[in-house]
Design an enzyme around this catalytic site. Structure first.
Site, PDB file in Angstrom:
ATOM      1  N   TYR A   1       0.844  -1.189   0.000  1.00  0.00           N
ATOM      2  CA  TYR A   1       0.000   0.000   0.000  1.00  0.00           C
ATOM      3  C   TYR A   1       0.880   1.239   0.000  1.00  0.00           C
ATOM      4  O   TYR A   1       1.905   1.284   0.688  1.00  0.00           O
ATOM      5  CB  TYR A   1      -0.908   0.017   1.236  1.00  0.00           C
ATOM      6  CG  TYR A   1      -2.261  -0.596   0.986  1.00  0.00           C
ATOM      7  CD1 TYR A   1      -3.232   0.105   0.281  1.00  0.00           C
ATOM      8  CD2 TYR A   1      -2.564  -1.864   1.457  1.00  0.00           C
ATOM      9  CE1 TYR A   1      -4.476  -0.447   0.056  1.00  0.00           C
ATOM     10  CE2 TYR A   1      -3.807  -2.427   1.232  1.00  0.00           C
ATOM     11  CZ  TYR A   1      -4.757  -1.717   0.530  1.00  0.00           C
ATOM     12  OH  TYR A   1      -5.991  -2.268   0.305  1.00  0.00           O
TER      13      TYR A   1
ATOM     14  N   GLU B   1      -0.583   4.880  -0.440  1.00  0.00           N
ATOM     15  CA  GLU B   1      -1.345   6.110  -0.638  1.00  0.00           C
ATOM     16  C   GLU B   1      -0.482   7.328  -0.327  1.00  0.00           C
ATOM     17  O   GLU B   1       0.330   7.307   0.587  1.00  0.00           O
ATOM     18  CB  GLU B   1      -2.590   6.141   0.268  1.00  0.00           C
ATOM     19  CG  GLU B   1      -3.771   5.370  -0.284  1.00  0.00           C
ATOM     20  CD  GLU B   1      -3.821   3.957   0.228  1.00  0.00           C
ATOM     21  OE1 GLU B   1      -2.758   3.426   0.595  1.00  0.00           O
ATOM     22  OE2 GLU B   1      -4.928   3.375   0.268  1.00  0.00           O
TER      23      GLU B   1
ATOM     24  N   ASP C   1      -6.577  15.088 -24.035  1.00  0.00           N
ATOM     25  CA  ASP C   1      -6.547  13.651 -23.834  1.00  0.00           C
ATOM     26  C   ASP C   1      -5.828  13.039 -25.030  1.00  0.00           C
ATOM     27  O   ASP C   1      -6.380  12.931 -26.122  1.00  0.00           O
ATOM     28  CB  ASP C   1      -7.980  13.123 -23.726  1.00  0.00           C
ATOM     29  CG  ASP C   1      -8.046  11.620 -23.493  1.00  0.00           C
ATOM     30  OD1 ASP C   1      -7.022  10.936 -23.685  1.00  0.00           O
ATOM     31  OD2 ASP C   1      -9.140  11.123 -23.147  1.00  0.00           O
TER      32      ASP C   1
ATOM     33  N   THR D   1      -3.271   7.308 -21.625  1.00  0.00           N
ATOM     34  CA  THR D   1      -3.033   5.947 -21.166  1.00  0.00           C
ATOM     35  C   THR D   1      -1.573   5.629 -21.438  1.00  0.00           C
ATOM     36  O   THR D   1      -0.881   6.349 -22.162  1.00  0.00           O
ATOM     37  CB  THR D   1      -3.924   4.940 -21.903  1.00  0.00           C
ATOM     38  OG1 THR D   1      -3.785   5.139 -23.316  1.00  0.00           O
ATOM     39  CG2 THR D   1      -5.378   5.102 -21.513  1.00  0.00           C
TER      40      THR D   1
ATOM     41  N   LYS E   1      -1.844   1.426 -25.570  1.00  0.00           N
ATOM     42  CA  LYS E   1      -2.130   1.932 -26.918  1.00  0.00           C
ATOM     43  C   LYS E   1      -0.831   2.172 -27.684  1.00  0.00           C
ATOM     44  O   LYS E   1       0.053   1.321 -27.713  1.00  0.00           O
ATOM     45  CB  LYS E   1      -3.017   3.177 -26.846  1.00  0.00           C
ATOM     46  CG  LYS E   1      -4.385   2.931 -26.201  1.00  0.00           C
ATOM     47  CD  LYS E   1      -5.260   4.170 -26.324  1.00  0.00           C
ATOM     48  CE  LYS E   1      -6.656   3.940 -25.783  1.00  0.00           C
ATOM     49  NZ  LYS E   1      -6.721   4.030 -24.306  1.00  0.00           N
TER      50      LYS E   1
ATOM     51  N   ARG F   1      -1.270  -1.556 -19.082  1.00  0.00           N
ATOM     52  CA  ARG F   1      -2.568  -0.906 -18.956  1.00  0.00           C
ATOM     53  C   ARG F   1      -2.518   0.060 -17.781  1.00  0.00           C
ATOM     54  O   ARG F   1      -2.250  -0.320 -16.652  1.00  0.00           O
ATOM     55  CB  ARG F   1      -3.669  -1.945 -18.731  1.00  0.00           C
ATOM     56  CG  ARG F   1      -3.882  -2.905 -19.879  1.00  0.00           C
ATOM     57  CD  ARG F   1      -4.400  -2.207 -21.131  1.00  0.00           C
ATOM     58  NE  ARG F   1      -5.694  -1.598 -20.911  1.00  0.00           N
ATOM     59  CZ  ARG F   1      -6.852  -2.218 -21.160  1.00  0.00           C
ATOM     60  NH1 ARG F   1      -6.857  -3.448 -21.631  1.00  0.00           N
ATOM     61  NH2 ARG F   1      -7.996  -1.599 -20.937  1.00  0.00           N
TER      62      ARG F   1
END
Length: 473
Positions: free
Chosen positions: A59, A61, A236, A265, A268, A274
């Site tokens: 974790y 955060e 974008d 992203t 692509k 991903r």
């Protein structure tokens, strides 16, 4: 490499053999089909292997050096590497690499812009440092202000993305939204009409970028329009990030010098794992870095590590050659389709995709997509401007070159691909449902045409193997 994957799959099979089988099946399917989905690619073995590590177990955060959990020094290392590679590769002032997807990256961008443009002035006016310091009256005014902002983005049928204000998506619920389209005669962006709409609507956010628009955008003009109406320009570039990274898109076609905030992203055309990423000008950095916990859950350390590896790959000279080949192959594909009588939205391409209007074949996009898949050609149906069949059945098919370019296809192979596509669509006819009525989803394709096409596709694919040297038995 084979040993690494064989061993990994053996370990998986001991727990759930069906999952191991699906992984093997996916590789077999990808090796055996012409992958022409514009949003898909093939990540390198190094990127894929990076994701299967114990960095997944931590974790983390918060941000680099400022975590809410102890023991995050290794996550700090990979996140810093990914961000440094991103800023160097794109020439950006700041990079935030935690988003789990493109939609998450856009959410981070939207809320970062709202924090910078709406929340920060409200805090200053109230003499507060944090939203928790606001009085109840001030907080209610801020909540109302958040809900009264406007966004202007490209419409879905013109090639925009559902996260650019499409009503079923959260973006269409966050903002008062309006969409701009394309010229009905050319299919191209009409900057004058867009400017008039922006002047009338006065959006807080002007969104540029696309999912299925086969042309470049002039970001200098987009920034000029944004500045004129006091909007923040958000780009974008999820689809064409690889062309920006590879310096195929430069000058006015490179969004980084013009956009306040740029999202993408990392798969692509960028050919990574991903995931998502936000690049921004320095003034937005603090707001963007609040993505977790503002809208994101805990960062995925293993995916950020894979992003670092992919971005390191993209900084190598070979990636620029790859990106140019993607664009050259798209032109070859478009030319091959046009020579054989196909109809393309905008009449061609100057990026990585073409949008094929299948109405001359008497088909819906759904029928065309299914017929092509039956023949070993993987595409996806897509709306065309003012599509009479709507967003589900559509009237178009989107075709992209990044994946097969990764396999080594060149212009000659893409011309052959164009021949196969036209051959399948020309031989396909609409089918009927169980009730005997015409069905927008059913199609009829002669079996000999499908067999012949699959054989021709196999010949092309055999000449350009996927992950050569990887034998899973």
């Amino acid at each position: 490499m084979s040993a690494a994957y064989d061993n990994a799959l053996d370990v998986i099979a001991e727990v759930e053999p069906a999952v191991a089988g699906a992984i093997r099946g996916e590789l077999a399917d990808q090796r055996a089909s012409l992958k022409l989905i514009a949003s898909e690619n093939y990540a390198s073995p190094a990127v894929l292997l990076t994701m299967g590590t114990w960095l997944s177990d931590k974790y983390a955060e918060g941000t680099i050096g400022h975590r809410f959990y102890a023991g995050c020094q290794n996550i700090d290392t990979v996140e810093r590497l990914a961000a440094d590679h991103a800023t160097a590769l794109f020439g950006a002032q700041h990079a935030y690499v935690q988003p789990h997807s493109g939609i998450d990256a856009n959410l981070v961008a939207f809320w970062g812009i709202l924090a910078q443009r709406v929340e920060a002035p409200a805090l200053a006016a109230a003499g507060a440092r944090h939203v928790n310091d606001l009085s109840e009256d001030d907080w209610e005014r801020l909540r109302r202000a958040f809900g009264e902002q406007r966004a202007l983005g490209m419409s879905l049928d013109a090639g925009g993305h559902l996260t650019h204000g499409f009503r079923p998506n959260i973006s269409g619920k966050m903002f008062h939204q309006r969409s701009y389209g394309t010229d009905p005669n050319t299919g191209l962006l009409d900057y004058a009409a867009l400017r008039d709409m922006a002047r009338e609507f006065r959006p807080l956010v002007l969104i540029a970028g696309y999912s299925a628009y086969p042309r470049r955008i002039n970001f200098a003009i987009m920034r000029e329009i944004a500045d004129e109406v006091g909007a923040t320009l958000m780009v974008d570039m999820a689809h064409f990030a690889g062309l920006v990274a590879g310096k195929v898109f430069t000058g006015e076609h490179d969004p980084i010098p013009y956009a306040h905030v740029t999202t993408t992203t990392t798969h692509k055309s960028l050919r990574g794992p991903r995931g998502g990423m936000v690049l921004c000008q320095r003034e937005f950095a603090d707001s963007i870095d609040r993505g977790c916990p503002m809208v994101l859950g805990g960062p995925l350390g293993h995916v950020m590590a894979a992003k670092a590896v992919a971005l390191a790959e993209a900084r190598r000279p070979a990636f620029a050659d790859y990106a140019q080949a993607v664009a050259d192959n798209a032109i070859a594909l478009a030319d091959g389709l046009l020579r054989r009588g196909a109809r393309l939205v905008t009449g061609g391409t100057d990026n990585h995709l073409v949008l094929l209007d299948v109405t001359p074949y008497g088909l819906t996009g759904r029928q065309a997509e299914s017929a092509l898949l039956d023949a070993g050609i993987v595409t996806n149906r897509n709306s065309i401007p003012r599509d009479p069949n709507g967003a589900w059945y559509t009237s178009g098919v989107r075709i992209g070159t990044p994946a097969l370019t990764t396999r080594g296809f060149g212009p000659a192979e893409f011309d052959r691909v164009a021949e196969l596509i036209v051959g399948v669509l020309s031989a396909t006819s609409p089918g009927a449902g169980a009730d005997g009525r015409p069905s927008p989803a059913r199609f009829e394709l002669p079996e000999n045409v499908a067999d012949k096409t699959r054989a021709a596709a196999a010949e092309l694919l055999t000449a350009h193997p996927l992950y050569p040297g990887l034998d899973l038995g």
